[in-house]
Design an enzyme around this catalytic site. Structure first.
Site, mmCIF file in Angstrom:
data_model
loop_
_atom_site.group_PDB
_atom_site.id
_atom_site.type_symbol
_atom_site.label_atom_id
_atom_site.label_comp_id
_atom_site.label_asym_id
_atom_site.label_seq_id
_atom_site.Cartn_x
_atom_site.Cartn_y
_atom_site.Cartn_z
ATOM 1 N N ARG A 42 0.815 -1.211 0.000
ATOM 2 C CA ARG A 42 0.000 0.000 0.000
ATOM 3 C C ARG A 42 0.851 1.266 0.000
ATOM 4 O O ARG A 42 0.477 2.274 -0.611
ATOM 5 C CB ARG A 42 -0.942 -0.018 1.209
ATOM 6 C CG ARG A 42 -2.089 -1.015 1.052
ATOM 7 C CD ARG A 42 -2.939 -1.104 2.291
ATOM 8 N NE ARG A 42 -4.117 -1.926 2.050
ATOM 9 C CZ ARG A 42 -4.926 -2.364 2.992
ATOM 10 N NH1 ARG A 42 -4.692 -2.040 4.258
ATOM 11 N NH2 ARG A 42 -5.975 -3.099 2.700
ATOM 12 N N LYS A 199 -18.458 -18.515 3.184
ATOM 13 C CA LYS A 199 -19.897 -18.470 3.432
ATOM 14 C C LYS A 199 -20.665 -17.699 2.366
ATOM 15 O O LYS A 199 -20.253 -16.615 1.950
ATOM 16 C CB LYS A 199 -20.167 -17.843 4.797
ATOM 17 C CG LYS A 199 -19.648 -18.663 5.970
ATOM 18 C CD LYS A 199 -20.023 -18.017 7.295
ATOM 19 C CE LYS A 199 -19.579 -18.870 8.473
ATOM 20 N NZ LYS A 199 -19.973 -18.255 9.772
ATOM 21 N N GLY A 352 -8.608 -9.944 0.014
ATOM 22 C CA GLY A 352 -7.381 -10.380 0.682
ATOM 23 C C GLY A 352 -6.933 -11.779 0.325
ATOM 24 O O GLY A 352 -5.755 -12.006 0.009
ATOM 25 N N GLY A 375 -13.243 -4.288 1.162
ATOM 26 C CA GLY A 375 -14.661 -3.965 1.285
ATOM 27 C C GLY A 375 -15.182 -3.127 0.140
ATOM 28 O O GLY A 375 -16.300 -3.326 -0.342
#
Length: 401
Positions: A42, A199, A352, A375
């Site tokens: 980053r 999930k 990730g 996100g």
């Protein structure tokens, strides 16, 4: 898709030279227990924007969040000091760190300073208007180059963009938006989406949104187990969400109604537990027993998916096919990663676990675009507007008149 002003646009218009530029970057890097930086992707990604500002003759301030500090409380472990030091080494120049900066920053053209962890400031996460106005008063040009936080309406990502004299997207944010727009707004067909992970519940909105748009929706990991159960296949004692079987069936039905498909694994890798040195078996999907735990897709399924990926025009990838962190269950994810890398399609990958797989198999150079956002990447796949981007678009429309 409407786009914000880009920083390069403002530089070309002569609106940056001699001006105070505040850059919101995403420098939230992992640190060890001694405060040393473990991985600097980053920070390196932020360099282009900083160099652009300095080369344009601006007085440059850069800030970011780091970790999860408590607002109004400064702790040494929350300081951006290691980041400032590392940025200085990469740029070959000093990068002074300024604390208590909200009330004012003395800086001249050609100088570069880092402003201490922005989330320490009371009101940052709540997008406080007074704080936003104070920060906006520090600069002539606000540059958001932090795609990873673009889904959050905070003072340094949203509020300041509303009140700064000029507000724009930095090169990293602009590149993210252009790549995702190319995938979601005007893709070359067939458009193949690969969504893996543990999930269905964490990716349900993504799956619903993509089911109305993509030509093939490949699912992997625990998500695939729930889809297998929805297709009437046994899953043993694998990770599965029985309460979402109906939702998985609805996604498959939505795809069928468009003449598209969700490929269901035909073979799987099973074991009794998750470990690196555990006996495994490859079984036909219909032959999974009650004691089996499905932990990866099998070689037949891997080959079928690879062929579909090779025929794609555009690919978006988020999530692994199995528990790839453990060698016995890594083959499916590796097969998909190498198929994407070998495809002629334009590909975008994010998340990730996806980035970890890309690094593990050394295919980064062969992926069309690798997103830095977790996100934010997911929310764009869900079709959601990103608050930080929306604020920049409003300001762009004002600027263009």
């Amino acid at each position: 898709m409407k786009m914000p002003l880009s920083f390069s646009d403002l530089i070309a218009q002569g609106l940056v030279q001699g001006r105070r530029v505040l850059i919101r970057s995403d420098l939230n890097v992992p640190l060890d227990t001694h405060g040393a930086i473990l991985e600097d992707t980053r920070i390196r990604a932020s360099l282009a924007c900083v160099r652009m500002a300095l080369e344009a003759g601006a007085a440059v301030m850069i800030t970011s969040h780091l970790g999860r500090p408590k607002e109004g409380v400064f702790r040494p472990e929350d300081s951006l000091a290691p980041v400032a030091s590392h940025l200085a080494a990469l740029l070959g120049r000093e990068v002074p760190l300024r604390s208590r900066w909200v009330e004012g920053v003395a800086i001249r053209p050609g100088e570069l300073v880092m402003l201490e962890n922005c989330r320490i400031n009371p009101g940052e996460k709540g997008n406080d208007e007074l704080l936003s106005r104070k920060m906006a008063a520090l600069c002539d040009v606000y540059v958001n180059d932090a795609f990873g936080t673009a889904h959050r309406a905070e003072a340094t990502t949203h509020g300041i963009a509303r009140y700064a004299p000029l507000a724009c997207a930095g090169p990293l944010l602009a590149a993210e938006l252009q790549a995702l727009s190319r995938v979601l707004a005007a893709p070359k067909r067939p458009l193949v989406a690969i969504v893996g992970g543990s999930k269905v519940s964490t990716k349900l909105t993504v799956l619903r949104h993509l089911a109305d748009r993509v030509d093939q929706l490949i699912v992997g990991g625990g998500i695939a187990n729930t889809f297998m159960l929805a297709a009437g296949l046994p899953v043993g004692h694998s990770l599965v969400e029985p309460g979402l079987v109906e939702e998985a069936g609805a996604v498959m039905a939505a795809m069928r109604a468009r003449g598209a498909v969700v490929p269901i694994p035909t073979d799987v890798v099973v074991a009794g537990r998750i470990a690196d040195n555990v006996p495994t078996q490859v079984k036909a999907a219909a032959a999974v027993s009650g004691d089996d735990m499905i932990l990866d897709i099998g070689p037949e399924t891997s080959a079928l998916l690879a062929a579909q990926i090779q025929a794609a025009g555009t690919i978006v990838w988020n999530g692994p096919m199995g528990v790839f962190e453990h060698a016995p269950f890594a083959s499916g994810t590796e097969a998909v990663a190498r198929a994407i890398a070998g495809s002629k399609a334009f590909s975008v990958a994010g998340g990730g676990e996806t980035l970890a797989a890309i690094a593990r198999y050394g295919v980064a150079a062969h992926i069309g675009y690798i997103s830095t956002g977790g996100g934010a990447f997911i929310e764009m796949l869900e079709g959601k507007a990103l608050p930080a981007v929306e604020a920049l678009i409003v300001r762009a429309e004002e600027h263009r008149g």
